[in-house]
Design a protein around this motif. Structure first.
Motif: not given
Ligand SMILES: [K+]
Ligand SMILES: [K+]
Lengths: 453, 453
Positions: B24-28, B57-61, B88-91
C-alpha cells in the motif's frame, strides 16, 4: 578435607562476589595513586597532582591506556614501574576474578564449565580458586615472557637499543599488550613501527591471547592434547565472534582509510594490509595505535566505536560488553526472526535467563555510554565524534584516543575515571551478580500483552 | 453471517499482513511521486526531477517532514495539496493498519485488547476491521477539524490573513500536526510563532493526540464514559512513558539551551518555558521546530537523538521504536536487576515472547541507524552530530534537521528515503509478523550456558 574446603569457602563473602572485586580494585587504585604522586615518580622530580596520578592509576589498573600526560617523557623509571605493576595486577586480577565468577555461576547452575574436567560438585572450593589462580598466572607469565623475548631481540637487533634497554622495552610492551593495556613507551604509541611486522605481529598475538579470555585459551590448550571432544559453546562462540569482528574491523579500517593521505594513503600495499590488520585487532580493546587517530575519517571512528563497545572475550584482559554477550543477543534476534520459540546456538540451547542477562548488560552499557557522552559534550567543547570515541574508549577500557584526553576539563576527566572503573568491572560483576542471585518471587500476576513496535 | 465474515477474512492474506502494508505504501509513494513530477505541481511551473519528487512523496506519506526543497516557495497549491493528501493517507493508513495488526495479534494470542469491548472470538472479522477504520477516521477528522478551526481563527485574527488563506493554513498545519508530519507552510517551520501560545498549544495537542496512538486515545475516550474499570496495560504504559519522556525532553532542551544566544537565550522566562515545552514534544516525532536546530548545542542534539529514536505511541502517527517497546525493555532490565524471574509491570505479567520481540525491534533499529550513519558519513562531508541527527530523524519519521537534508548528495538522499520507509513500516510490520508467526520447532537441543559480560 571436604570440611576444611567448606570453611575456606565460607571465609569469602560468596553471596556478593562483586564487592570483593570492586574493593580490590579500589585499594589497588589508592595505592597506585599514592605511589604516582611521589616526587621521584616523575622524570622532572616534581610531585604530580592528585587528578593526574589518579587518572593514570585507574587507566593502568583498568588496563585502559588513556593518558593525560605522556608516559615516556613525564614519568621516571619508578613511575613507569608503578604503571607496569598496576597493569599486571589489574590484568591478572580481572582474569582470575572473572574466571572464578564464571566458574561459580556454572557450578551454582549445574552447568558444565570447561575450565577444568567435569566435576560432580555444585559448590566451589578453595582448591578450584587456587587452580584458576595458578592457571592464569602460568598462562600470563608464559605469554608475556615469550613476547618480551621476541620484542627485545627486535629492539636490540634492528633499533640498536642497548641490551638492558631492549629488555626493558620488550618486557613493558609485552605486558602492556598481553593485558590489552595500550600503554606504550613511545609518545606516538606504535606509529613509528607501523611498517615493522616483527614488532606488530608479536604484539597482535599477545593482544589476541589475552583478549580471548582465560576460559577459552585454557580450553584450547587442553583440547589440543585430547582430540575428539567438541569445544564448549562459550569457546566456539567467542572464537568465531572475535575472529569475525577482527576481519570486519580490519577490512573496514583498510577500506575507509585506504586513500587518506594522513593515515594509510602513503603506505605501499602490504604495509597497508599489515597496519589495517593491526587496527582491526586494537579495537578488541588493546589500545595501541600504529596510525594517528586524530586523522581518521569520521566513518572509521564510528565503526571503531561499535567494535570497541563490543570489546573482547569474557574473563580476559579485554573490555567492552564482550563478544559473547554480543553474539548471544544476535542469536536471540536470529531465533526470533526465524520464529523459533527457543534460541539454538551451534547445536546448543541458550537458557532464557542468560538471554535476559545479556540484554541487561548490553542496554545498561548503552545507557552509561549515552549518559556519559551527553555529560562530556556539556562540559567540553569537542565534537560528538571525538567525545563519543573517547567515552567508548574509556568504557571499553580500550585506550585509543583522537588526542583530546589531556585537554578535557577536570570534571570531564573524572567522568572518564568513572567510565573506566564501570567499564572494567561493571559487565563482569553485574553478569555474575545477576546469575548468582536468589530469585524470591513467590506469586504470579495475570499476564497482559502491550503492543510492541 | 459468520460464514460471510470468514470468507471476507480469507480474501486478505492474513498470514503476511505486513506485505499488504508495504505494498500500500509503495503504491501511494509511486502515485505521489508521479503527481509531484507534473509541471504544475511547482510554483515555477517547471517539472521536478525524480529524486526530489520521490524524496518529498516518501517524506509526506511516511509523515516525516524532511524536505530537500522549501515547501511553501517551491511547490504550487496543487503540489502542496498532493503533499497534504499523502500525509493524510499515510497517517490514516498507518494508524488503521497498525491498530488492525495489534488487534489481530491480541485475538490470535487470546489476549484482551482494549479497542473494543471484550469479545469471545479468537479470529478477526471484516466487521472488526470496519470498526477500526471508522474509529480512526472519526477520531482523525474530528481532531484535525477542531485544531484547524483554532489555528484558522488565530491566523485570521492575529496575523491578518484573508479568510480563505487562514482556513487553508489552519487545515494544512492541523493535518500536518495531528499526523506528526512536520511539514509547514513557513520556510522556517514555526520559528516565527515561537512566542505565540495560540499557535503552539493547539499544534502540541494535535501532535500528542495523534502520537499517543489510536488504541490509547480510543480507550481513554471510552473510559471517560464508563468509570471504575482500570486502564489496559498498554494504555497505562504508553501514557506514563510518553508523559515522562515529554517532561525529560522539555527540561533537557530548556536547560541545555537556556543561555544559548541563538536559541532560548534572548527569550523571556515564560517564552523560554513555552518553547522548551514545544521542543520536548516535537522529538515525539512531530518534526515542527520553533528554534533553529542548526544552532542547538551538541548536547541538545544528542539528547534529541535518544528521544527521537524512542519516538511515540504504537498504532499512532508517531515514529521511532515506540514508547511501549522502550518501556517494556526498561521493565525487563528492572526485573532482572531485582532478581525477579518474571517481569511484572503495573500489576501485570509480561509474556516472554513480547520481551524477545521488543528486544528484536530495538536492536535491529540500532543496527539500521548505525549502518545508515556509517554509510552517510562515508558519502557526505558532514560531522557525526549532524549526520546521526539526520539519520535518526529519518528513521524515526521525525523530520527535524540541522539543515543538511538538501545538501546531502543523491546517494545519501536515497539512504534517507530507505530509512524513512524502514522506520515507518519496519517496527510495526516486524513486531506483528513476529507475534503472528507459526512456531515450528519440534525438537529441543541440550542446554548450555556461555559466559555473559
Ligand atoms: K586497553
Ligand atoms: K514527523
Amino acid at each position: 578435607m571436604a570440611r576444611r574446603s567448606r570453611r575456606g569457602r565460607d571465609a569469602i563473602n560468596w553471596r556478593h562476589p562483586g564487592r570483593v572485586v570492586v574493593a580490590g580494585f579500589a585499594v589497588g587504585t589508592a595505592i597506585g595513586t599514592a605511589l604516582l604522586m611521589l616526587p621521584f615518580a616523575t622524570a622532572s622530580g616534581e610531585a604530580t597532582d592528585l587528578l593526574t596520578a589518579w587518572f593514570t592509576a585507574v587507566s593502568a589498573i583498568c588496563v585502559t591506556g588513556l593518558v593525560v600526560v605522556d608516559t615516556p617523557t613525564y614519568w621516571s623509571g619508578f613511575g613507569e614501574g608503578v604503571i607496569l605493576g598496576l597493569i599486571q595486577i589489574g590484568g591478572l586480577g580481572v582474569m582470575t576474578l572473572a574466571s572464578v565468577l564464571a566458574l561459580l555461576v556454572a557450578r551454582r547452575l549445574g552447568m558444565r564449565m570447561q575450565l577444568f574436567a567435569q566435576t560432580e560438585t555444585k559448590a566451589l572450593g578453595l582448591g578450584d580458586v587456587r587452580r584458576v589462580v595458578a592457571g592464569v598466572i602460568r598462562l600470563s607469565l608464559t605469554m608475556e615472557a615469550a613476547v618480551a623475548v621476541l620484542l627485545a631481540v627486535r629492539f636490540a637487533w634492528r633499533y640498536d637499543e642497548p641490551f638492558w634497554d631492549a629488555v626493558y622495552l620488550g618486557v613493558f610492551h609485552a605486558i602492556s599488550a598481553y593485558n590489552n593495556a595500550g600503554f606504550a613507551l613511545y609518545s606516538d604509541s606504535l606509529i613509528s613501527f607501523a611498517t615493522d611486522p616483527f614488532i606488530l605481529v608479536p604484539i597482535i598475538v599477545a593482544v589476541v591471547v589475552g583478549g580471548l579470555g582465560f576460559p577459552v585459551i585454557s580450553e584450547l590448550l587442553r583440547r589440543r592434547l585430547r582430540r575428539g571432544k567438541p569445544w564448549s559453546l562459550h569457546t566456539r562462540v567467542t572464537v568465531l565472534t572475535y575472529g569475525a569482528l577482527l576481519v570486519v574491523g580490519s577490512v573496514a579500517v583498510t577500506l575507509t582509510e585506504w586513500w587518506n593521505p594522513k593515515t594509510l594513503g602513503p603506505l605501499d600495499l602490504h604495509h597497508k594490509l599489515l597496519v589495517g590488520l593491526s587496527h582491526g585487532v586494537m579495537p578488541r580493546t588493546a589500545g595501541f595505535n600504529s596510525l594517528d587517530l586524530a586523522h581518521f575519517e569520521p566513518t572509521t571512528l564510528l565503526i571503531n566505536d561499535v567494535l570497541m563497545f563490543i570489546g573482547g572475550g569474557s574473563a580476559g584482559t579485554a573490555g567492552g560488553i564482550k563478544v559473547g554477550t554480543f553474539a548471544l543477543l544476535a542469536f536471540v534476534i536470529l531465533a526470533e526472526i526465524r520464529g523459533q520459540p527457543t534460541v539454538h546456538v551451534l547445536g546448543r540451547r541458550l537458557p532464557a535467563d542468560a538471554q535476559r542477562q545479556a540484554l541487561t548488560v548490553a542496554l545498561l552499557a548503552v545507557g552509561v555510554v549515552m549518559t556519559a557522552t551527553v555529560a562530556l559534550l556539556a562540559v567540553s567543547s569537542f565534537a560528538l565524534d571525538q567525545v563519543l570515541f573517547e567515552v567508548i574508549s574509556a568504557f571499553g577500557t580500550v585506550g585509543l584516543s583522537t588526542g583530546i584526553t589531556a585537554k578535557i576539563p577536570a570534571v570531564g576527566q573524572l567522568i572518564l575515571i568513572a567510565l573506566m572503573f564501570i567499564g572494567r568491572l561493571g559487565p563482569i560483576t553485574m553478569a555474575s551478580a545477576l546469575a548468582l542471585r536468589e530469585r524470591p518471587r513467590r506469586y504470579e500476576l495475570p499476564e497482559e500483552r502491550p503492543v510492541v513496535g
